[in-house]
Design an enzyme around this catalytic site. Structure first.
Site, PDB file in Angstrom:
ATOM      1  N   LYS A  47      19.020  92.100  40.524  1.00  0.00           N
ATOM      2  CA  LYS A  47      17.648  91.765  40.155  1.00  0.00           C
ATOM      3  C   LYS A  47      17.258  90.363  40.602  1.00  0.00           C
ATOM      4  O   LYS A  47      16.098  90.138  40.975  1.00  0.00           O
ATOM      5  CB  LYS A  47      17.429  91.910  38.648  1.00  0.00           C
ATOM      6  CG  LYS A  47      18.067  90.837  37.784  1.00  0.00           C
ATOM      7  CD  LYS A  47      17.710  91.028  36.329  1.00  0.00           C
ATOM      8  CE  LYS A  47      18.401  90.007  35.444  1.00  0.00           C
ATOM      9  NZ  LYS A  47      17.918  88.641  35.624  1.00  0.00           N
ATOM     10  N   THR A  48      18.192  89.401  40.570  1.00  0.00           N
ATOM     11  CA  THR A  48      17.859  88.040  41.000  1.00  0.00           C
ATOM     12  C   THR A  48      17.502  88.030  42.480  1.00  0.00           C
ATOM     13  O   THR A  48      16.558  87.350  42.901  1.00  0.00           O
ATOM     14  CB  THR A  48      19.030  87.084  40.724  1.00  0.00           C
ATOM     15  OG1 THR A  48      19.363  87.134  39.337  1.00  0.00           O
ATOM     16  CG2 THR A  48      18.663  85.654  41.095  1.00  0.00           C
ATOM     17  N   ASP A 233      11.414  87.049  33.972  1.00  0.00           N
ATOM     18  CA  ASP A 233      12.775  87.584  34.013  1.00  0.00           C
ATOM     19  C   ASP A 233      13.249  87.870  32.586  1.00  0.00           C
ATOM     20  O   ASP A 233      12.797  87.241  31.632  1.00  0.00           O
ATOM     21  CB  ASP A 233      13.688  86.554  34.683  1.00  0.00           C
ATOM     22  CG  ASP A 233      15.051  87.122  35.025  1.00  0.00           C
ATOM     23  OD1 ASP A 233      15.205  88.365  35.021  1.00  0.00           O
ATOM     24  OD2 ASP A 233      15.962  86.334  35.314  1.00  0.00           O
ATOM     25  N   GLU A 234      14.171  88.834  32.445  1.00  0.00           N
ATOM     26  CA  GLU A 234      14.753  89.194  31.140  1.00  0.00           C
ATOM     27  C   GLU A 234      13.656  89.481  30.114  1.00  0.00           C
ATOM     28  O   GLU A 234      13.689  88.992  28.972  1.00  0.00           O
ATOM     29  CB  GLU A 234      15.676  88.063  30.626  1.00  0.00           C
ATOM     30  CG  GLU A 234      16.779  87.662  31.597  1.00  0.00           C
ATOM     31  CD  GLU A 234      17.908  88.679  31.685  1.00  0.00           C
ATOM     32  OE1 GLU A 234      17.759  89.774  31.114  1.00  0.00           O
ATOM     33  OE2 GLU A 234      18.913  88.377  32.351  1.00  0.00           O
ATOM     34  N   GLN A 264      19.973  95.961  27.625  1.00  0.00           N
ATOM     35  CA  GLN A 264      20.604  94.659  27.415  1.00  0.00           C
ATOM     36  C   GLN A 264      19.795  93.779  26.458  1.00  0.00           C
ATOM     37  O   GLN A 264      19.917  92.557  26.483  1.00  0.00           O
ATOM     38  CB  GLN A 264      20.792  93.946  28.757  1.00  0.00           C
ATOM     39  CG  GLN A 264      21.728  94.689  29.702  1.00  0.00           C
ATOM     40  CD  GLN A 264      22.011  93.915  30.970  1.00  0.00           C
ATOM     41  OE1 GLN A 264      22.637  92.857  30.946  1.00  0.00           O
ATOM     42  NE2 GLN A 264      21.547  94.438  32.094  1.00  0.00           N
ATOM     43  N   ARG A 616      30.056  93.387  32.039  1.00  0.00           N
ATOM     44  CA  ARG A 616      30.454  92.103  32.618  1.00  0.00           C
ATOM     45  C   ARG A 616      31.647  92.294  33.548  1.00  0.00           C
ATOM     46  O   ARG A 616      31.928  91.427  34.375  1.00  0.00           O
ATOM     47  CB  ARG A 616      30.867  91.105  31.521  1.00  0.00           C
ATOM     48  CG  ARG A 616      29.816  90.717  30.482  1.00  0.00           C
ATOM     49  CD  ARG A 616      28.496  90.342  31.078  1.00  0.00           C
ATOM     50  NE  ARG A 616      27.611  91.505  31.127  1.00  0.00           N
ATOM     51  CZ  ARG A 616      26.525  91.588  31.875  1.00  0.00           C
ATOM     52  NH1 ARG A 616      26.194  90.598  32.669  1.00  0.00           N
ATOM     53  NH2 ARG A 616      25.764  92.676  31.859  1.00  0.00           N
TER      54      ARG A 616
END
Length: 752
Positions: A47-48, A233-234, A264, A616
């Protein structure tokens, strides 16, 4: 933040270079720049990359950089975004983009607009310690018990109220008990204290941003025209104030792109509202929905495990994560005897891999649900001389001497800052006692002024002894002298001069102990940090430096690239990835928390947290649980977490034994292990039926929940069983006499 930019203005990226190496979904996320856009970005889906390439594409399409606002949640994410953008766009474009955390961007705007809401540009920002200290003083001044109302708990209540946008006068409309009325009184005093101090806390940065946009239509239109394109973002982590600011800014042009993953969303406890992302399609007409579903991080087995867990949640946006990565190893599920055995197994396994497989320590992460679990791992790391770092431990910025330095600097920038003044007034000692300070504070409150303003009227306070007055006059003379120096000296040099003149460094030298020398070095480190900041940001001022320090988070501060294993809570691990991950403490009541199992929404958040932990891991994942765990000085026998049973059994390998010791020694000899319960050697044995229990067995095979009969007390129900195998103790509730604790070997209970 200064970036190393290597492009020249003439170097304009081509569309091919921007879209190159992006998959089809990422390309759509990059090129869909008009109107509302929701990008559902699964874990490890790049996504980044999509966000940064989207910004580069927008600039390539002729959108002015200063019309782009990109909001993130951590300074580390903002820095990474800026660095990636710098490699894609001309040099002069990067610095014109408004990119940063919600709090830093809003603070930047509030510095510009502060006077419209009754503040000055030099307002202070209170961190959580500052807020707690202010509340502590208020509680004491109101004559309220600090045992019944702890400052930290009240600060949490006030923060929660602000996240709900409840002002102090509206607080009791929602919370109606007598305790709540007391909290409202403290809340009111706290707000008045902030205003007198020309200060805002973290929550105020969001609420005051709303105020300036709501109070003045011209100001709202100014920022709507400036930020024609908004990226968030997020988005699943936004709270209501953040949601409202985004909605107001995007109202004029509707060009809002939000990126996030509902799976998340793990910050409900600090105000995050998952409905913001779930309801995006209701908030904006005809949004473009893009799903980033290809995972680049994890093996197929790890990704399948995460998917098999999260599908048990009802509230979620459908997505189908997949990966081209290999299947990888199965997930290792390891039963341990207790927390010591668990830590020993994990650290020994890590050391073995470091030694035998030539894997660097930095590639390992141990994740746990609560900070308290870190102690056993720290002890094991020290025992085996394993290099480690705790992400979530005491921040450098929270050390006393460091806070003292920043309080001096905050006060000289904003002399109305009461909390900073109270902190520094006797560091080093200046002979201004608590009784003197209390009298001045009462005078200031009556005058509706700051403490320092009261200092300047010290002769008007009649009940002060001459010694106290003289000490205060000496302090105000010192500050006035410093203010003159500040007006004539550039910030970097001024900060060093000022801190030297305070006497802090001299005090630590004179004490001359190991601890004081350590504090002296920490103060020097702060001064070095200030010098570095102004070398990189020569056009900034001291307020800018203090703002970025106050808003820094623990994860921003930690250097996680050093060759050390990482010990951290799962919340701290969000956004990170590691080749090898251990998730420890997977026991019922610990993960998920006991209180969450009866509330569906809270259990779903715990499950999302487990999903975050699993994702992770890149190559190897270990899950561990203990059959018993020490709590409050006694061992409690544990059941495995229900989340383990939600993983597809085909993905689990439970052949690994807890430790080498456990294999060669009788179970009853190691850490007082339970010889009465057979060792589970595979996954199906652990979860073969719902009756599986890790409670110690006994002659009658009694367990929690059983109905029993006692020869004297009559019928009752077992609430819990604890103790060592030969000294089992049952807590039983009897209808005749209530709750009793009985030793099983003597109680002669009959199962009924």
């Amino acid at each position: 933040m200064t970036l190393k930019l290597i492009k020249t203005e003439s170097e304009t990226p081509s569309i091919n270079s921007i879209l190159d190496k992006l998959n089809e979904s990422q390309q759509k996320a990059v090129t869909s720049i008009e109107g509302p856009v929701l990008i559902i970005a699964g874990a490890g889906s790049g996504k980044t990359r999509a966000l940064t390439h989207r910004i580069a594409y927008m600039i390539d399409q002729g959108i002015r950089p200063e019309n782009i606002l990109a909001l993130t949640f951590t300074n580390k994410a903002a820095e990474e975004m800026s660095l990636r953008i710098a490699s894609l766009v001309p040099q002069n474009a990067v610095t014109r983009i408004w990119s940063g955390t919600f709090h830093s961007i809003f603070a930047r705007i509030l510095r510009i607009e502060a006077e419209s809401i009754g503040y000055t540009r030099s307002f202070s920002i209170y961190d959580t310690d500052d807020s707690s200290n202010a509340i502590k003083d208020i509680i004491r001044n109101l004559g309220i018990s600090t045992q019944q109302y702890t400052p930290q708990a009240i600060r949490g209540k006030i923060s929660s109220a602000k996240n709900q946008m409840l002002t102090w006068d509206k607080y009791t409309d929602v919370y109606t008990t007598s305790n709540d009325r007391t909290i409202a009184d403290i809340y009111k005093e706290y707000e008045e204290n902030l205003k007198r101090s020309n200060a805002m806390d973290f929550d105020d940065l969001l609420l005051n941003m709303i105020r300036i946009l709501r109070n003045d239509m011209a100001t709202l239109k100014k920022y709507q025209e400036r930020f024609k394109y908004l990226l968030v973002d997020e988005y699943q982590d936004t709270n209501r104030p953040q949601y409202l600011v985004c909605k107001m800014l995007a109202e004029a042009h509707k060009n809002i792109c939000v990126v996030g993953d509902d799976a998340q969303s793990i910050y409900k406890w600090r105000g995050a509202d998952i409905k913001n992302i779930l309801d995006f399609q209701k908030d904006y007409d005809n949004p473009t929905i893009i799903r980033l579903e290809q995972n680049y991080r994890s093996t197929k087995n790890i990704l399948s495990a995460a998917d098999s867990v999260i599908k048990n949640n009802r509230k979620q946006i459908s997505k189908d994560l997949w990966t081209d990565n290999p299947d990888g190893d199965k997930i290792r599920l390891v039963e341990c005897i207790d927390e010591i055995d668990e830590a020993e197994f994990i650290i020994k396994t890590i050391n073995s891999k470091i030694s035998n497989e030539n894997i660097s320590a930095k590639n390992f992460a141990v994740l746990y649900r609560t900070n308290a679990q870190s102690l056993a791992f720290e002890n094991s790391c020290r025992k085996h001389k394993t290099p480690y770092i705790i992400v979530g431990g005491m921040s450098f910025y929270k050390r006393k001497e460091v806070k003292d330095v920043y309080s001096y600097l905050k006060f000289i920038c904003n002399p109305k800052d009461n909390e900073s003044l109270v902190r520094i007034i006797n560091e080093p000692p200046r002979g201004i006692g608590q009784q003197t300070l209390s009298s001045v504070r009462s005078f200031a409150k009556n005058e509706k002024s700051s403490i320092y303003e009261a200092f300047q009227k010290i002769d008007s306070i009649t009940d002060l002894a001459s010694r106290g007055k003289n000490s205060i006059k000496a302090f105000t003379d010192f500050i006035n002298e410093i203010l003159v120096i500040k007006s004539k000296t550039e910030p970097r040099e001024f900060a060093t001069q000022f801190i030297e003149k305070t006497g802090l460094l001299q005090m630590y030298k004179e004490i001359d102990t190991e601890d004081s020398i350590d504090r002296w070095n920490n103060v020097q480190q702060v001064l070095s940090d200030i010098a570095t900041f102004f070398r990189m940001e020569p056009d900034k001022d001291l307020e800018d430096y203090l703002q970025q320090v106050t808003l820094i988070s623990d994860i921003d501060e930690k250097d996680i690239n050093r060759d050390q294993i990482k010990l951290m809570t799962i919340h701290s691990a969000k956004g990170l990835e590691f080749p090898v991950v251990f998730i420890a403490g997977l026991e019922k009541g610990l993960f998920p928390f006991a209180r969450t199992e009866s509330i569906r929404d809270e259990e779903e958040e715990e499950r999302r947290l487990f999903y975050v932990a699993i994702t992770r891991a890149m190559e190897n994942l270990y899950l561990t649980y203990a059959t018993r765990r020490m709590r409050f000085g006694e061992y409690n026998y544990q059941n495995p977490s229900k989340f383990i049973s939600e993983i597809d059994p085909k993905l689990i390998d439970m052949k690994a034994k807890p430790t080498q010791q456990s294999i060669v020694q009788p179970r009853s000899k190691l850490h007082g292990g339970n010889p009465y319960r057979p060792k589970a050697d595979n996954y199906s044995q652990v979860f073969s039926d719902d009756s599986y229990s890790q409670m110690p067995e006994n002659e009658l095979k009694l367990k929690s929940g059983d109905r029993v009969k006692h020869s004297v007390f009559g019928p009752g129900k077992i609430e819990s069983i604890s103790g060592t195998p030969h000294n089992l103790q049952a807590t039983v509730y009897f209808q005749t006499v209530g709750r009793k604790k009985l030793m099983l070997q003597y109680a002669k209970l009959e199962k009924i």
